[in-house]
Design an enzyme around this catalytic site. Structure first.
Site, PDB file in Angstrom:
ATOM      1  N   CYS A 208       6.270  -7.591  -7.431  1.00  0.00           N
ATOM      2  CA  CYS A 208       6.040  -6.548  -7.916  1.00  0.00           C
ATOM      3  C   CYS A 208       7.442  -5.379  -8.572  1.00  0.00           C
ATOM      4  O   CYS A 208       7.254  -4.741  -9.401  1.00  0.00           O
ATOM      5  CB  CYS A 208       5.830  -5.498  -6.672  1.00  0.00           C
ATOM      6  SG  CYS A 208       4.801  -5.628  -5.384  1.00  0.00           S
TER       7      CYS A 208
ATOM      8  N   HIS B 144       6.459   1.843  -8.934  1.00  0.00           N
ATOM      9  CA  HIS B 144       5.776   0.885  -8.106  1.00  0.00           C
ATOM     10  C   HIS B 144       5.075   1.639  -7.369  1.00  0.00           C
ATOM     11  O   HIS B 144       5.957   1.966  -6.020  1.00  0.00           O
ATOM     12  CB  HIS B 144       6.642  -0.967  -7.758  1.00  0.00           C
ATOM     13  CG  HIS B 144       5.524  -1.314  -6.817  1.00  0.00           C
ATOM     14  ND1 HIS B 144       4.273  -1.790  -7.716  1.00  0.00           N
ATOM     15  CD2 HIS B 144       5.614  -1.617  -6.020  1.00  0.00           C
ATOM     16  CE1 HIS B 144       3.904  -2.732  -6.356  1.00  0.00           C
ATOM     17  NE2 HIS B 144       4.633  -2.624  -5.928  1.00  0.00           N
TER      18      HIS B 144
ATOM     19  N   ASN C 291      -1.731  -1.262  -3.075  1.00  0.00           N
ATOM     20  CA  ASN C 291      -0.632  -2.184  -4.150  1.00  0.00           C
ATOM     21  C   ASN C 291      -1.399  -3.163  -4.929  1.00  0.00           C
ATOM     22  O   ASN C 291      -1.463  -4.351  -4.496  1.00  0.00           O
ATOM     23  CB  ASN C 291       0.373  -2.298  -3.567  1.00  0.00           C
ATOM     24  CG  ASN C 291       1.570  -3.621  -4.129  1.00  0.00           C
ATOM     25  OD1 ASN C 291       1.076  -4.096  -4.914  1.00  0.00           O
ATOM     26  ND2 ASN C 291       2.600  -3.558  -2.470  1.00  0.00           N
TER      27      ASN C 291
HETATM   28  O1  UT7 Z   1       4.783  -3.664  -3.421  1.00  0.00           O
HETATM   29  C1  UT7 Z   1       6.080  -4.309  -2.167  1.00  0.00           C
HETATM   30  C2  UT7 Z   1       6.173  -5.270  -0.513  1.00  0.00           C
HETATM   31  N1  UT7 Z   1       5.284  -4.095   0.149  1.00  0.00           N
HETATM   32  C3  UT7 Z   1       5.424  -3.266   0.977  1.00  0.00           C
HETATM   33  O2  UT7 Z   1       5.914  -2.639  -0.584  1.00  0.00           O
HETATM   34  C4  UT7 Z   1       5.452  -2.753   1.720  1.00  0.00           C
HETATM   35  C5  UT7 Z   1       6.203  -2.085   2.947  1.00  0.00           C
HETATM   36  N2  UT7 Z   1       5.755  -1.170   3.946  1.00  0.00           N
HETATM   37  C6  UT7 Z   1       4.946  -0.677   4.344  1.00  0.00           C
HETATM   38  O3  UT7 Z   1       4.107  -0.396   3.640  1.00  0.00           O
HETATM   39  C7  UT7 Z   1       4.800  -0.299   5.797  1.00  0.00           C
HETATM   40  O4  UT7 Z   1       5.918  -0.903   6.339  1.00  0.00           O
HETATM   41  C8  UT7 Z   1       3.430  -0.045   5.919  1.00  0.00           C
HETATM   42  C9  UT7 Z   1       2.528  -0.092   6.093  1.00  0.00           C
HETATM   43  C10 UT7 Z   1       3.317  -2.176   5.653  1.00  0.00           C
HETATM   44  C11 UT7 Z   1       3.620  -0.215   7.928  1.00  0.00           C
HETATM   45  O5  UT7 Z   1       3.654   0.810   8.129  1.00  0.00           O
HETATM   46  P1  UT7 Z   1       4.984   1.290   9.288  1.00  0.00           P
HETATM   47  O6  UT7 Z   1       4.606   2.581   9.286  1.00  0.00           O
HETATM   48  O7  UT7 Z   1       6.300   0.172   9.013  1.00  0.00           O
HETATM   49  O8  UT7 Z   1       4.075   0.566  10.395  1.00  0.00           O
HETATM   50  P2  UT7 Z   1       4.595  -0.848  11.515  1.00  0.00           P
HETATM   51  O9  UT7 Z   1       4.830  -1.760  10.980  1.00  0.00           O
HETATM   52  O10 UT7 Z   1       6.278   0.027  12.084  1.00  0.00           O
HETATM   53  O11 UT7 Z   1       3.520  -0.320  12.550  1.00  0.00           O
HETATM   54  C12 UT7 Z   1       3.840   1.066  14.074  1.00  0.00           C
HETATM   55  C13 UT7 Z   1       2.706   0.824  14.770  1.00  0.00           C
HETATM   56  C14 UT7 Z   1       2.699  -0.561  15.415  1.00  0.00           C
HETATM   57  O12 UT7 Z   1       2.565  -0.209  16.455  1.00  0.00           O
HETATM   58  P3  UT7 Z   1       3.120  -0.094  17.798  1.00  0.00           P
HETATM   59  O13 UT7 Z   1       4.001  -1.196  17.982  1.00  0.00           O
HETATM   60  O14 UT7 Z   1       3.816   1.096  17.520  1.00  0.00           O
HETATM   61  O15 UT7 Z   1       2.554   0.164  18.556  1.00  0.00           O
HETATM   62  C15 UT7 Z   1       2.033  -1.759  14.475  1.00  0.00           C
HETATM   63  O16 UT7 Z   1       1.150  -1.843  15.611  1.00  0.00           O
HETATM   64  O17 UT7 Z   1       1.205   0.585  14.221  1.00  0.00           O
HETATM   65  C16 UT7 Z   1       0.824  -0.503  14.246  1.00  0.00           C
HETATM   66  N3  UT7 Z   1       0.090  -0.590  12.419  1.00  0.00           N
HETATM   67  C17 UT7 Z   1      -0.742  -0.792  13.031  1.00  0.00           C
HETATM   68  N4  UT7 Z   1      -2.120   0.440  13.622  1.00  0.00           N
HETATM   69  C18 UT7 Z   1      -3.214   0.502  13.072  1.00  0.00           C
HETATM   70  C19 UT7 Z   1       0.173  -1.939  12.037  1.00  0.00           C
HETATM   71  N5  UT7 Z   1      -0.933  -2.136  11.184  1.00  0.00           N
HETATM   72  C20 UT7 Z   1      -1.381  -1.664  11.430  1.00  0.00           C
HETATM   73  C21 UT7 Z   1      -3.140  -0.814  11.005  1.00  0.00           C
HETATM   74  N6  UT7 Z   1      -3.584  -0.066  11.067  1.00  0.00           N
HETATM   75  N7  UT7 Z   1      -3.276  -1.061   9.691  1.00  0.00           N
END
Ligand code: UT7
Length: 307
Positions: A112, A234, A264
C-alpha cells in the site's frame, strides 16, 4: 526538483459488491462495515488481467495530457501485489501498448506504500537529470488474494487501477520513506495463498507513522500546513484518515476520500483518488498536495507533489 501531475487515468471494474453481498458470504453487516471502515462497496475485476487494467489506466492518463508524446516518457513504474504474470513485467507491457519507446520500465512491490515509493523513485531519477516525465501506475486485483471466508479482512479490499503522468518541475521537493521489516508478520500473503492481517496492529501503526511521515515532509519542504491544499492518503479505513487529520490538527475536508466506493485497493488507492480529483477540477494548477502511503512490510512514506 519535484513532480507535477500533468495527467491521470483509471480503470474501474464494472462489477460492484456492496456490503450486503459480503453479508451473504461471511457473518457481517452493512452497518458494521460502514461504521468501522467507511466502506460501502468495492469493485471486483473478473475478466481483465492486471496488465490489461494497467494499460487502460495508462492510456487514459496519456489521453488526459495529449500535449505530451508517449516517446517523451522516460520511465514507467507499475506497483502491484496482485498481478497474474511474473514476466514480462507489467510496466514493459504498458510501454509496448502506449508506444513509450524511450522509457525504462520496472515493476515495484511495496504494497500500500507502492504509489508513493514509485513516485519518490521517479523524483530521484528526475533529480539526477535522468528523466523529465514518468508514468506511474498502481494496479491491484486484491480479490484474487483475499480470503473471502475471513470477515476480519475481506470486508476491506477491492480491485482497480490508477495512473498518473508526472513531469519534473523546478520547485524544491520533499519526500520520506521508511520500512520496519521486523514487523512484517502483521500483514502477509504467502505465495499462492491469501492476505492474512492483524487489523488492529496495522491500524495502530498507521495512525502513528503517517502523521510523523507527513510532518517530516512538511519540515523538509518548509511548508506550513495552511499551504497544503490536500492530503492524499492511502485509502485503508475512514477512521485511520480521521485519526491522522486529528493528530495533524488539520480539517478533515483537506483529506479527500473515496474508500466508500472502492474499499482498500492498496497501491491503486492514491492514483484512483488523484484521478477523481483531477478530472472533477478539484486540483487546479498550482495545487499543493502531500501524499502518504502505508502498509505491508511494514512500509510507509510521504511526498510532496504539485499540479
Ligand atoms: O492497507 C493497509 C492494510 N490494512 C489496514 O490498513 C487495515 C487497518 N485495520 C482496520 O481497518 C481495522 O482493524 C479492521 C476494519 C480490519 C477491523 O476493525 P476493528 O475496529 O479493529 O475491529 P476488531 O478487529 O477490534 O474487532 C472488533 C469486533 C470483534 O468482536 P469481539 O471480539 O469484540 O466480540 C470481531 O470479531 O468486531 C468483530 N468483527 C466483525 N464483526 C462484524 C471483526 N470483523 C467483523 C466483521 N463484521 N467484518
Amino acid at each position: 526538483m519535484t513532480g507535477r501531475i500533468i495527467g491521470t487515468g483509471a480503470c474501474i471494474p464494472t462489477l460492484v459488491w456492496d456490503n450486503n453481498k459480503l453479508a451473504e458470504m461471511v457473518e457481517t453487516s452493512d452497518e458494521w462495515i460502514r461504521e468501522r471502515t467507511g466502506i460501502a462497496r468495492r469493485h471486483i475485476e473478473k475478466e481483465r488481467t492486471a496488465t490489461e487494467m494497467a494499460i487502460e489506466a495508462a492510456q487514459k492518463a496519456m489521453e488526459s495530457c495529449a500535449e505530451l508524446k508517449a516517446e517523451e516518457i522516460g520511465a514507467i513504474i507499475v506497483c502491484s501485489i496482485a498481478q497474474e504474470e511474473v514476466l514480462p513485467s507489467v510496466s514493459c507491457q504498458v510501454q509496448a501498448a502506449i508506444g513509450a519507446e524511450n522509457a525504462f520500465c520496472f515493476d515495484l512491490k511495496a504494497a500500500c506504500s507502492g504509489f508513493v515509493f514509485a513516485y519518490n523513485t521517479c523524483l530521484a531519477y528526475m533529480n539526477m537529470g535522468l528523466i523529465k516525465n514518468a508514468l506511474i501506475i498502481g494496479v491491484e486485483k486484491l480479490s484474487t488474494i483475499t480470503d473471502w471466508t475471513d470477515r476480519s479482512s475481506c470486508i476491506l479490499f477491492g480491485d482497480g487501477a490508477g495512473a498518473a503522468v508526472i513531469n519534473a518541475c523546478e520547485e524544491e521537493g520533499a519526500m520520506m520513506m521508511k520500512c520496519d521489516g521486523s514487523r512484517g508478520e502483521v500483514l502477509t500473503c504467502p505465495a499462492g495463498s491469501t492476505l492474512l492481517m492483524n487489523g488492529q496492529e496495522v491500524f495502530k501503526f498507521a495512525v502513528r507513522s503517517v502523521p510523523e511521515a507527513i510532518n517530516e515532509v512538511l519540515a523538509k519542504k518548509m511548508l506550513a500546513k495552511e499551504d497544503v491544499d490536500y492530503y492524499i492518503l492511502h485509502q485503508a479505513n475512514r477512521r485511520i484518515v480521521e485519526s491522522v487529520a486529528k493528530r495533524l490538527g488539520e480539517p478533515i475536508e483537506k483529506f479527500p476520500m473515496n474508500l466508500e466506493e472502492y474499499g482498500n485497493t492498496s497501491s491503486a488507492s492514491i492514483p484512483l483518488l488523484l484521478d477523481e480529483l483531477y478530472r472533477s477540477g478539484k486540483l487546479p494548477k498550482g495545487s499543493r498536495l502531500i501524499m502518504a502511503g502505508f502498509g505491508a512490510g511494514l512500509s510507509w512514506g510521504a511526498s510532496y507533489v504539485t499540479v
